[in-house]
Design an enzyme around this catalytic site. Structure first.
Site, PDB file in Angstrom:
ATOM      1  N   PRO A  40       7.589   0.498   5.915  1.00  0.00           N
ATOM      2  CA  PRO A  40       7.687   1.910   5.586  1.00  0.00           C
ATOM      3  C   PRO A  40       6.355   2.568   5.209  1.00  0.00           C
ATOM      4  O   PRO A  40       5.506   1.950   4.568  1.00  0.00           O
ATOM      5  CB  PRO A  40       8.654   1.951   4.398  1.00  0.00           C
ATOM      6  N   ASN A  41       6.242   3.780   5.647  1.00  0.00           N
ATOM      7  CA  ASN A  41       5.110   4.677   5.348  1.00  0.00           C
ATOM      8  C   ASN A  41       3.848   4.348   6.138  1.00  0.00           C
ATOM      9  O   ASN A  41       2.878   5.113   6.087  1.00  0.00           O
ATOM     10  CB  ASN A  41       4.794   4.711   3.836  1.00  0.00           C
ATOM     11  N   ARG A  57      -2.343   8.980   4.593  1.00  0.00           N
ATOM     12  CA  ARG A  57      -1.827   8.721   3.249  1.00  0.00           C
ATOM     13  C   ARG A  57      -2.859   7.948   2.439  1.00  0.00           C
ATOM     14  O   ARG A  57      -3.334   6.893   2.870  1.00  0.00           O
ATOM     15  CB  ARG A  57      -0.531   7.919   3.406  1.00  0.00           C
ATOM     16  N   TYR A  94      -5.818   2.982   1.830  1.00  0.00           N
ATOM     17  CA  TYR A  94      -5.388   2.429   3.119  1.00  0.00           C
ATOM     18  C   TYR A  94      -6.349   2.729   4.269  1.00  0.00           C
ATOM     19  O   TYR A  94      -6.098   2.281   5.388  1.00  0.00           O
ATOM     20  CB  TYR A  94      -3.983   2.938   3.455  1.00  0.00           C
ATOM     21  N   ASN A 108       3.193  -6.579   8.321  1.00  0.00           N
ATOM     22  CA  ASN A 108       2.849  -5.852   7.097  1.00  0.00           C
ATOM     23  C   ASN A 108       4.150  -5.188   6.645  1.00  0.00           C
ATOM     24  O   ASN A 108       4.489  -4.103   7.131  1.00  0.00           O
ATOM     25  CB  ASN A 108       1.768  -4.807   7.351  1.00  0.00           C
ATOM     26  N   ALA A 128       6.062  -1.587   1.556  1.00  0.00           N
ATOM     27  CA  ALA A 128       6.791  -1.630   0.276  1.00  0.00           C
ATOM     28  C   ALA A 128       7.914  -2.670   0.280  1.00  0.00           C
ATOM     29  O   ALA A 128       8.290  -3.175  -0.790  1.00  0.00           O
ATOM     30  CB  ALA A 128       7.349  -0.255  -0.064  1.00  0.00           C
ATOM     31  N   GLU A 150       1.265 -12.759   7.037  1.00  0.00           N
ATOM     32  CA  GLU A 150       1.536 -11.537   6.263  1.00  0.00           C
ATOM     33  C   GLU A 150       0.211 -10.794   6.059  1.00  0.00           C
ATOM     34  O   GLU A 150      -0.798 -11.411   5.704  1.00  0.00           O
ATOM     35  CB  GLU A 150       2.127 -11.959   4.919  1.00  0.00           C
ATOM     36  N   HIS A 167      -1.742  -7.259   4.395  1.00  0.00           N
ATOM     37  CA  HIS A 167      -1.766  -6.019   3.617  1.00  0.00           C
ATOM     38  C   HIS A 167      -3.158  -5.433   3.768  1.00  0.00           C
ATOM     39  O   HIS A 167      -4.157  -6.163   3.647  1.00  0.00           O
ATOM     40  CB  HIS A 167      -1.476  -6.271   2.140  1.00  0.00           C
ATOM     41  N   ARG A 220      -3.861  -4.419  -7.540  1.00  0.00           N
ATOM     42  CA  ARG A 220      -3.131  -3.174  -7.756  1.00  0.00           C
ATOM     43  C   ARG A 220      -2.199  -3.275  -8.953  1.00  0.00           C
ATOM     44  O   ARG A 220      -2.186  -4.259  -9.670  1.00  0.00           O
ATOM     45  CB  ARG A 220      -2.410  -2.807  -6.464  1.00  0.00           C
TER      46      ARG A 220
END
Ligand code: DHK
Length: 149
Positions: free
Chosen positions: A10-11, A18, A23, A74, A77, A98, A100, A107
């Protein structure tokens, strides 16, 4: 030649727009273009998908069971919440890497824990969009090792 699924949660459709300080400025279309070019160079092909819906990501993981040599994912969320994606990845035997874009360990508390790392062969974070390319190289390396190259 093998097929590698590159899945995005998502996103990530908003990549480049964003929170670019976290990012980066590359768009998802840029990432797809670069992944496709690297895959070609390595002698592979990709299926590249993004969804804001958990079930679609799960369906693509199931589809990958039929055809793919590996998954680069990825989960965005969903990384932090999704036992359903973890279960789907557990049912996929070839390597899962995986990715990110940000370093999730630097974070806030909510973004630090990954529910899916338990099933990943490797995890790449904090390398920006280049993390996808490193992950693709990882899947290709596993493929070559299996093929005895
Ligand atoms: C992307 C997101 O959308 C966040 O929810 C994750 C990940 C981190 C990334 O860095 O690519 O926490």
């Amino acid at each position: 030649m093998s097929l590698i699924f590159v899945l995005n949660g998502p996103n990530l459709n908003l990549l480049g727009k964003r929170q670019p300080e976290i990012y980066g400025r590359e768009t998802l279309a840029d990432v797809e273009r670069d992944c496709a070019a690297l895959a070609r160079e390595l002698g592979h092909a990709i299926r590249f998908h993004q969804s804001n819906r958990e079930y679609e990501i799960i369906d693509w993981i199931h589809e990958a069971r039929e055809s793919a040599a590996g998954i680069v994912i990825n989960p965005a969320a969903f990384t932090h919440t999704s036992v359903a994606i973890l279960d789907a990845l557990n049912a996929f035997e070839p390597p899962v890497i995986e990715v990110h874009i940000s370093n999730i360990h630097q974070r806030d508390e909510q973004h630090r824990h990954s529910s899916v790392s338990a099933t990943a062969k490797g995890v790449i974070c904090g390398m920006g969009a280049a993390g996808y390319l490193l992950a693709l190289r990882g899947v290709a390396m596993c493929w070559d090792a299996c093929a005895g190259k």
